[in-house]
Scaffold this motif. Sequence first.
Motif: not given
Length: 93
Positions: A32, A36-37
């Motif tokens: 997760d 996002k990164h």
Amino acid sequence: GSLPKWVVNKSSQFLAPKAMKKMYKACLKYPDWKQKHDPHFKPWLFPEQSRLPALPLSELSLQHADSLENIDESSLAESKEDRGEGSDEDSLT
């Protein structure tokens, strides 16, 4: 100085399992977090993505293990990061 063996043994009974549990929980959250990164940035798979400056081969030299035995690091200061006291902002936990 050094710690008595019984102190190391006793503390490792508690600290090692606790550290492994924290690492396990962080690993579960990694997919997760990675989404996002910069999910497509994987320089360990695609070296061409590396943002590190290239090192010219002319600056590299072969070192033998026996030349590393007498390295004096006594004048170096240990940073907070080296001691594990760095920022937890980017941590996964």
